[in-house]
Enzyme design. Structure first.
Site, PDB file in Angstrom:
ATOM      1  N   CYS A 163       1.886   2.308  -8.277  1.00  0.00           N
ATOM      2  CA  CYS A 163       1.420   1.091  -8.130  1.00  0.00           C
ATOM      3  C   CYS A 163       2.129  -0.210  -8.495  1.00  0.00           C
ATOM      4  CB  CYS A 163       0.197   1.004  -9.104  1.00  0.00           C
ATOM      5  SG  CYS A 163      -1.105  -0.274  -8.826  1.00  0.00           S
ATOM      6  N   ASP A 199      -3.809  -1.332  -2.276  1.00  0.00           N
ATOM      7  CA  ASP A 199      -2.389  -0.314  -1.339  1.00  0.00           C
ATOM      8  C   ASP A 199      -3.073   0.099  -0.163  1.00  0.00           C
ATOM      9  OD1 ASP A 199      -0.510   1.538  -1.140  1.00  0.00           O
ATOM     10  OD2 ASP A 199       0.450   1.069  -2.875  1.00  0.00           O
ATOM     11  N   HIS A 235      -3.625   4.868  -9.170  1.00  0.00           N
ATOM     12  CA  HIS A 235      -2.588   5.834  -8.115  1.00  0.00           C
ATOM     13  C   HIS A 235      -1.255   5.851  -8.548  1.00  0.00           C
ATOM     14  CE1 HIS A 235      -0.888   2.616  -5.739  1.00  0.00           C
ATOM     15  NE2 HIS A 235      -1.838   1.916  -6.092  1.00  0.00           N
ATOM     16  N   CYS A 260      -7.467   0.558  -5.280  1.00  0.00           N
ATOM     17  CA  CYS A 260      -6.494  -0.601  -5.245  1.00  0.00           C
ATOM     18  C   CYS A 260      -6.196  -0.971  -3.875  1.00  0.00           C
ATOM     19  CB  CYS A 260      -5.031   0.099  -5.544  1.00  0.00           C
ATOM     20  SG  CYS A 260      -3.672  -1.157  -5.517  1.00  0.00           S
TER      21      CYS A 260
END
Length: 318
Positions: A212, A151, A209, A149
């Site tokens: 999210c 992120d 994860h 991701c």
């Protein structure tokens, strides 16, 4: 006939008293369902009422400034105002401005941060491993392709301690892998093709994860599929089958729990989508390539890993 099965292990967070070399616990994983937002008053007179010029406050920076706490800086400014009452409203306004700047952290210099970051990297890593970087100057041969991701909290190189040259990484919203599509998702397809056919990676790992935002967005899309964004919702719909499965099996669970289930199930959907790439299937059949799913829980400090095994069963004749 093709067969698909999964296996998994979970590495939980470790307390100081626990050994760092514990063997991971093998346990079965949920089988992936793989489907092909008054004007200001005017001035009476535009000139000063009195002749004395308004004082200008320009505090100078000294080496010892910045060493104290934020609270000390604020108190110092208030003391200056109380001691110099003759400064009047102009001084008060200036102090309010400085206070606001301190509170909002406008002293952050993005260019300086990048420069210092590179200096740190060069000193602590690049110059400490000359042989590694000399070898990397000739080319790369990573063992892993990783989908992770975007992120900022889940960089796979930090989470899994990948060194330069170890992992070919693709990061996007919610670490999704779309099905084979030469037009719509050609960027992802190009990355997979390059990794498998040219870099000869041996493992493709899709890592989900906790907490999210992309999965929360997916789970929040109305059932009719209507969207309110230009790109985000259309992208996360890649894992719409994961949402449907979670709604069907865990529809009575609280929304945060549904999102947590979907974070893992979306990884399974992406693993299934990887099977739609002919060169991925070919690598699986020849056993030169393996597919794995992962899940990083940064709240608990744990990591799970499971695998997808693909093969062809013997033909039957009747």
């Amino acid at each position: 006939m093709s067969t698909v099965s999964t296996y998994s292990w979970c590495l939980p967070s470790l307390s100081p008293s626990q050994s760092l070399i514990q063997r991971p616990t093998l346990r079965p994983s949920v089988v992936a369902r793989l489907g092909s937002s008054p004007s200001p008053p005017s001035l009476i007179r535009n000139e000063p009422v009195f002749a004395a010029p308004a004082p200008i406050i320009n505090p100078s920076w000294t080496e010892d400034m910045g060493k104290g706490s934020y609270e000390e800086a604020i108190e110092g400014l208030k003391k200056l105002l109380s001691e110099k009452g003759e400064l009047g409203p102009v001084a008060a306004a200036r102090i309010d401005q400085i206070t606001s700047e301190l509170q909002t952290g406008t002293g952050f210099d993005p260019v300086e941060r990048i420069k210092n970051g590179f200096i740190q990297f060069k000193r602590e890593k690049y110059e400490q491993k000359p042989a590694l970087f000399a070898e990397l100057s000739k080319g790369q041969s990573p063992k892993y392709m990783v989908f992770a991701c975007s992120d900022s909290r889940v960089c796979p190189s930090h989470v899994l301690d990948f060194q330069p040259g170890e992992a070919f990484v693709v990061r996007n919203i919610a670490n999704m892998v779309p099905a084979y599509d030469k037009v719509r998702y050609s960027g992802v397809g190009a990355a997979i093709e390059y990794a498998v056919l040219h870099l000869k990676v041996e493992n493709i790992v899709v890592i989900g994860h906790s907490n999210c935002g992309g999965i929360k967005g997916l789970m929040s899309i109305p059932d009719d599929g209507s969207t309110a964004t230009d790109f985000i919702e259309d992208w996360v719909k890649i894992c719409w089958p994961a949402k449907n499965k979670v709604k069907a099996e865990c529809g009575s669970s609280p929304f945060p729990e549904q999102c947590a289930y979907c974070e893992k199930e979306a990884v399974n959907v992406s693993l299934g989508n990887l099977l739609s790439y002919p060169f991925v299937r070919d690598g699986l059949v020849k056993k030169t390539l393996a597919l794995k799913g992962g899940y990083y829980d940064f709240v608990k400090g744990s990591f799970e890993l499971w695998g997808l095994e693909f093969g062809l069963s013997p033909s039957l004749s009747v």
